[in-house]
Scaffold this active site. Structure first.
Site, PDB file in Angstrom:
ATOM      1  N   ASP A   1      -0.547  -5.542   9.521  1.00 35.72           N
ATOM      2  CA  ASP A   1      -2.151  -4.556   9.470  1.00 35.72           C
ATOM      3  C   ASP A   1      -3.041  -4.782   8.833  1.00 35.72           C
ATOM      4  O   ASP A   1      -3.394  -6.228   6.991  1.00 35.72           O
ATOM      5  CB  ASP A   1      -1.024  -3.608   8.118  1.00 35.72           C
ATOM      6  CG  ASP A   1      -2.140  -2.630   7.589  1.00 35.72           C
ATOM      7  OD1 ASP A   1      -3.221  -2.236   8.570  1.00 35.72           O
ATOM      8  OD2 ASP A   1      -2.080  -1.542   6.583  1.00 35.72           O
TER       9      ASP A   1
ATOM     10  N   ALA B   1      -6.920  -4.660   6.976  1.00 35.43           N
ATOM     11  CA  ALA B   1      -7.403  -3.721   7.068  1.00 35.43           C
ATOM     12  C   ALA B   1      -8.834  -4.072   6.328  1.00 35.43           C
ATOM     13  O   ALA B   1      -9.788  -3.191   5.657  1.00 35.43           O
ATOM     14  CB  ALA B   1      -7.178  -2.712   5.906  1.00 35.43           C
TER      15      ALA B   1
ATOM     16  N   LYS C   1     -13.447  -0.861   4.840  1.00 35.97           N
ATOM     17  CA  LYS C   1     -14.163  -1.793   3.910  1.00 35.97           C
ATOM     18  C   LYS C   1     -15.063  -2.396   5.052  1.00 35.97           C
ATOM     19  O   LYS C   1     -15.838  -2.949   3.712  1.00 35.97           O
ATOM     20  CB  LYS C   1     -13.026  -2.615   3.065  1.00 35.97           C
ATOM     21  CG  LYS C   1     -11.628  -1.971   3.000  1.00 35.97           C
ATOM     22  CD  LYS C   1     -11.844  -0.830   1.627  1.00 35.97           C
ATOM     23  CE  LYS C   1     -10.971   0.149   1.403  1.00 35.97           C
ATOM     24  NZ  LYS C   1      -9.322   0.626   1.693  1.00 35.97           N
TER      25      LYS C   1
ATOM     26  N   TRP D   1       0.354  -0.898   0.608  1.00 35.80           N
ATOM     27  CA  TRP D   1      -0.143   0.001  -0.056  1.00 35.80           C
ATOM     28  C   TRP D   1       0.968   1.349  -0.059  1.00 35.80           C
ATOM     29  O   TRP D   1       1.395   1.011   0.918  1.00 35.80           O
ATOM     30  CB  TRP D   1      -1.333  -0.277   0.887  1.00 35.80           C
ATOM     31  CG  TRP D   1      -1.693   1.083   1.640  1.00 35.80           C
ATOM     32  CD1 TRP D   1      -2.860   1.500   0.593  1.00 35.80           C
ATOM     33  CD2 TRP D   1      -1.965   2.179   2.412  1.00 35.80           C
ATOM     34  NE1 TRP D   1      -3.068   2.547   1.249  1.00 35.80           N
ATOM     35  CE2 TRP D   1      -2.917   1.985   2.569  1.00 35.80           C
ATOM     36  CE3 TRP D   1      -1.604   2.054   3.894  1.00 35.80           C
ATOM     37  CZ2 TRP D   1      -3.447   3.880   3.884  1.00 35.80           C
ATOM     38  CZ3 TRP D   1      -1.845   2.220   4.908  1.00 35.80           C
ATOM     39  CH2 TRP D   1      -2.788   3.712   4.414  1.00 35.80           C
TER      40      TRP D   1
END
Length: 390
Positions: free
Chosen positions: A206, A208, A241, A127
């Site tokens: 992470d 996400a 999300k 990312w």
């Protein structure tokens, strides 16, 4: 003085959004913006979110400050979902609310730096904001190759761990890797956890996209495996999300300490960093998540909506894989990947041709948002891909 500031390059994705908006062609396809879309091309508010917001309007009795740690009921209601029931009860784990997953990553890196970490290793591509956060905080970034030939590059990862110093941090995507969609298997996570623990490396995890890959528990397996194997870990989490709360900026950071009595000192540092950076996080989205998780009806509705998103993306991936090759691009690996994103091996001229000749908009890196494809445009996309890469 301010006039002497150098001009910064515009964000490539924001520029792509503007180009797409300005294109008058009705058949245009947006594969750039990283948001979920329905088969109609919409990014709707979850019904469960609407229900929770109605409840909050009726019952919320104050907008007073909550403090730098945010809503702790929100932070703790997520722990069984992320960590499982047993680990969520650990007295060695605590957390605090952050403005989105970005805030969670930034706070995790700041804590690692304050604790003595000099370097953060990360697989590339990653990312883009990961590298920007490290640069802004002043942490050295060391990189290794994340994937090769449609699978994770475990040799590159193990070589990086061998080169790392004890006390270095490793930034790892928990699931639905952004931008490749290529995740570690459960067996690979066990191997990673063992060698990280042996080397004395601090993992920064992470997470996400939990729930958008294979399922809530399945997508959290890597995080849980690593945290069980190591004494200390940092975890950044995003609800953007999987609850569709993009603009409400809903995230958290979790800390696992080697001993329970270390936590108050660690969290005092986290609160201090948060206070100096954003003072305190926005409450609305966190309260919405808390309401959904605590209410059986809303929680069931959310899980159904999340499952529907997952099914749709799997259907898109299956359809792409069924096409086999489009020109020189092999689409079959996409069926084994997860989440919103995938990388296509296209050069800049091919990506430009897709945009100019076929109204297909994607990032210059070749990353596509799987959810930008629908039953109405997927065959046209495959045909366009074949023309520019054939």
């Amino acid at each position: 003085m301010l006039a002497d500031l150098p001009e910064q390059s515009p964000d490539a994705l924001l520029a792509l959004i503007k180009m797409y908006a300005a294109d008058p062609r009705k058949e245009k396809i947006d594969l750039g913006v990283g948001v979920y879309r329905t088969d109609d091309g919409a990014t709707p508010v979850f019904a469960a979110v609407k229900g929770a917001e109605r409840d909050l309007v009726e019952r919320q009795d104050s907008k007073a400050y909550l403090g730098p740690e945010g809503c702790m009921d929100f932070v703790r209601c997520l722990m069984p979902i992320i960590l499982g029931d047993d680990m969520a009860k650990s007295d060695r784990i605590d957390g605090m609310q952050t403005p989105g997953g970005t805030g969670g990553v930034r706070l995790a890196v700041a804590l690692a730096q304050a604790a003595g970490a000099k370097r953060v290793w990360m697989g590339t591509p990653s990312w883009p904001n990961h590298a920007q956060i490290l640069k802004d905080i002043g942490m050295e970034a060391a990189t290794f190759n994340h994937a090769a030939d449609g699978a994770t590059d475990m040799d590159a990862l193990k070589d990086a761990i061998a080169k790392a110093d004890a006390g270095d941090a490793f930034l790892l995507h928990g699931c639905c890797h952004n931008p490749t969609g290529i995740d570690y298997t459960v067996d690979q996570w066990h191997e990673i956890a063992a060698i990280i623990a042996e080397k004395g490396i601090l993992p920064i995890l992470d997470l996400a996209y939990q729930g958008l890959g294979e399922g809530l528990d399945e997508d959290a397996q890597g995080v849980r495996i690593v945290m069980k194997a190591v004494p200390e870990a940092l975890l950044a989490y995003s609800c953007d999300k999987n609850f569709g709360l993009y603009r409400d900026r809903v995230g958290a950071v979790y800390v696992q300490a080697a001993e329970a009595d270390h936590l108050p000192r660690i969290m005092s540092n986290a609160a201090s960093f948060a206070r100096a950076t954003w003072s305190m996080p926005p409450d609305h989205g966190g309260s919405v998540v808390r309401e959904i998780v605590a209410d059986d009806t809303l929680r069931g509705e959310w899980l159904d909506e999340l499952a529907g998103m997952r099914r749709r993306m799997l259907q898109v991936r299956a359809r792409l894989a069924e096409a086999g090759t489009a020109g020189s691009v092999d689409l079959t690996p996409l069926a084994q990947q997860h989440g919103l994103f995938a990388m296509l091996p296209l050069d800049k001229d091919q990506i430009q041709a897709l945009r100019k000749d076929h109204a297909v908009y994607m990032a210059g890196s070749g990353r596509i948002n799987i959810a930008g494809l629908t039953l109405g445009n997927i065959d046209r996309f495959i045909a366009a891909l074949a023309k520019v890469s054939g």
